[in-house]
Design a protein around this motif. Structure first.
Motif, short mmCIF file in Angstrom:
data_model
loop_
_atom_site.label_atom_id
_atom_site.label_comp_id
_atom_site.label_asym_id
_atom_site.label_seq_id
_atom_site.Cartn_x
_atom_site.Cartn_y
_atom_site.Cartn_z
N TYR A 28 0.85 -1.20 0.00
CA TYR A 28 0.00 0.00 0.00
C TYR A 28 0.88 1.25 0.00
O TYR A 28 0.91 2.01 0.98
CB TYR A 28 -0.93 -0.01 1.22
N ARG A 31 -0.81 4.83 0.73
CA ARG A 31 -1.13 5.10 2.13
C ARG A 31 0.12 5.41 2.93
O ARG A 31 0.13 6.29 3.79
CB ARG A 31 -1.85 3.89 2.74
N ALA A 34 1.20 8.96 2.08
CA ALA A 34 0.35 9.96 2.72
C ALA A 34 0.66 10.07 4.21
O ALA A 34 0.74 11.18 4.77
CB ALA A 34 -1.12 9.61 2.50
N ALA A 35 0.84 8.93 4.86
CA ALA A 35 1.16 8.94 6.29
C ALA A 35 2.52 9.59 6.53
O ALA A 35 2.69 10.37 7.49
CB ALA A 35 1.15 7.52 6.84
N THR A 88 -4.42 13.55 10.13
CA THR A 88 -4.20 12.82 8.88
C THR A 88 -3.25 11.64 9.08
O THR A 88 -3.49 10.53 8.59
CB THR A 88 -3.64 13.76 7.81
N ARG A 89 -2.18 11.89 9.82
CA ARG A 89 -1.23 10.81 10.11
C ARG A 89 -1.91 9.69 10.88
O ARG A 89 -1.72 8.50 10.57
CB ARG A 89 -0.06 11.36 10.92
N TYR A 91 -5.03 8.78 10.88
CA TYR A 91 -5.96 8.03 10.03
C TYR A 91 -5.22 7.02 9.16
O TYR A 91 -5.56 5.82 9.14
CB TYR A 91 -6.77 8.98 9.15
N PHE A 92 -4.22 7.49 8.43
CA PHE A 92 -3.54 6.60 7.49
C PHE A 92 -2.73 5.52 8.20
O PHE A 92 -2.69 4.37 7.75
CB PHE A 92 -2.64 7.41 6.56
N TRP A 95 -5.19 2.95 9.55
CA TRP A 95 -5.69 2.15 8.43
C TRP A 95 -4.67 1.10 8.03
O TRP A 95 -5.02 -0.08 7.79
CB TRP A 95 -6.01 3.06 7.25
N LEU A 96 -3.41 1.50 7.95
CA LEU A 96 -2.35 0.56 7.59
C LEU A 96 -2.25 -0.57 8.60
O LEU A 96 -2.09 -1.74 8.24
CB LEU A 96 -1.01 1.29 7.49
N ARG A 99 -5.14 -3.00 8.08
CA ARG A 99 -5.05 -3.70 6.80
C ARG A 99 -3.92 -4.73 6.80
O ARG A 99 -4.07 -5.86 6.31
CB ARG A 99 -4.82 -2.69 5.68
#
Length: 380
Positions: A28, A31, A34-35, A88-89, A91-92, A95-96, A99
């Protein structure tokens, strides 16, 4: 699976086992990018706060004779950027974490389904289930939280040191000399902490396996009046787990205390010298204020790294155990060049000198040189 004695000095006990986690996370890249971008922005905004206070003191109170409004407005903008980047950090990275753990669980389960029954006779299914729950939970915490915290503090430490040299090179050099001394306990005590973390995971698996065995055989336990014996056996396993965890906690606490004492003790000595420089006019009030704030951020970053190191070590142990399940090879594999069954099938069955013994009872031959043929339509 390998026992503890077999893995005492094996490479699986090293932090290199975390590469397994990266193999799944690297699927990913968007992601991760972005993180990482949000992390860098958040760290930069954090380091900008001391710079803003330096402007408030030197430009607002002194140069502008108390007109501090514009500089506090700038500080407010920095805080807003910090809040958005941090969210933002979070969230990503979260999520990682979710996942990656989902992918690891699916991969482990898929490989387990390929293994021969012998594997599950030699390894308790309850212990395997513990790997898919307890160990993956540790990895989820590390991927979703600890790694992000560690990277953030690394960026803060590096950026903070650069900013310190820009403010007061002499004081920064004094502070920098203390950093290798502060990291020495991590190097010296890290191996011991890694071994204890792996042992803790072993004991957790033993607890889960013991509970599972007792519950599955509850009719037998109660039928033969073995409740007290099973209760005592479970208590012994729990006490062993507590003793192992206590040794790990003690080691980590001592390491953390030493690191914090060295870091903040060094900062105190540097601040002493800084106060002397301010009194002699070599440094401005805003510069020493920014230096103190940044020095606190740098010290906190190194202190946090010492804290998260223990979690990363635990994740390395958990990753090692999951890697064992992922790398387990089935004894019965599909042939490289399979031969198709005749069509239509003849329905003929033949045993030709078949020998078989159960893996858990290798001394006893269950089938020994058995040969027979069952023709189509024949009943045996």
């Amino acid at each position: 699976m390998a026992t503890q004695s077999e893995t005492e000095d094996s490479p699986s006990r090293k932090l290199g086992e975390l590469a397994m986690i990266w193999r799944y996370a690297s699927a990913y890249p968007g992601r991760i990018a972005a993180a990482a971008l949000a992390l860098v922005i958040a760290a930069g905004a954090t380091l900008a706060i001391p710079w803003g206070f330096r402007l408030v003191i030197d430009k607002g109170f002194i140069a502008s004779r108390g007109d501090v409004g514009p500089y506090f407005q700038l500080l407010f903008v920095i805080v807003v950027v910090l809040a958005l980047a941090t969210a933002t950090r979070f969230y990503f990275v979260s999520w990682l974490g979710e996942r990656v753990i989902a992918d690891i669980r699916i991969a482990v389960q898929a490989n387990l389904l390929r293994l021969a029954p012998r594997f599950f006779e030699e390894n308790r299914p309850s212990e395997i289930a513990s790997r898919l729950t307890a160990d993956t939970a540790i990895i989820e915490q590390v991927v979703g939280t600890t790694v992000s915290v560690a990277l953030r503090n690394i960026v803060l430490a590096i950026g903070g040191i650069i900013f310190l040299f820009a403010i007061a090179p002499k004081l920064a050099a004094m502070l920098l000399l203390a950093i290798p001394l502060a990291m020495l306990p991590v190097i010296v005590m890290g191996r011991s902490l890694r071994n204890l973390s792996r042992s803790t995971q072993d004991r957790i698996a033993d607890i889960g396996a013991t509970v599972s065995e007792t519950l599955r055989a509850m009719k037998i336990v109660q039928g033969f009046g073995q409740e007290d014996r099973e209760s005592a056996r479970f208590g012994d396993v729990v006490r062993q787990g507590f003793q192992t965890a206590k040794r790990r906690i003690r080691t980590r606490a001592v390491m953390t205390a030493i690191i914090i004492a060295l870091i903040f003790g060094s900062i105190t000595m540097v601040m002493w010298q800084g106060a002397i420089d301010v009194a002699s006019g070599k440094l401005s009030g805003g510069s020493i204020a920014a230096f103190i704030l940044t020095g606190g951020l740098v010290a906190g970053a190194f202190g946090a790294l010492a804290e998260v190191y223990g979690d990363i070590v635990r994740a390395a142990g958990a990753a090692a155990r999951l890697t064992e399940l992922l790398n387990a090879e089935p004894e019965i594999k599909a042939p490289a060049h399979p031969v198709a069954l005749p069509h239509p099938s003849r329905g003929r069955l033949e045993f030709d000198h078949v020998r078989f013994r159960y893996p858990t009872r290798p001394e006893m031959m269950t089938l020994d040189n058995v040969s027979f043929t069952v023709e189509p339509g024949e009943m045996v």
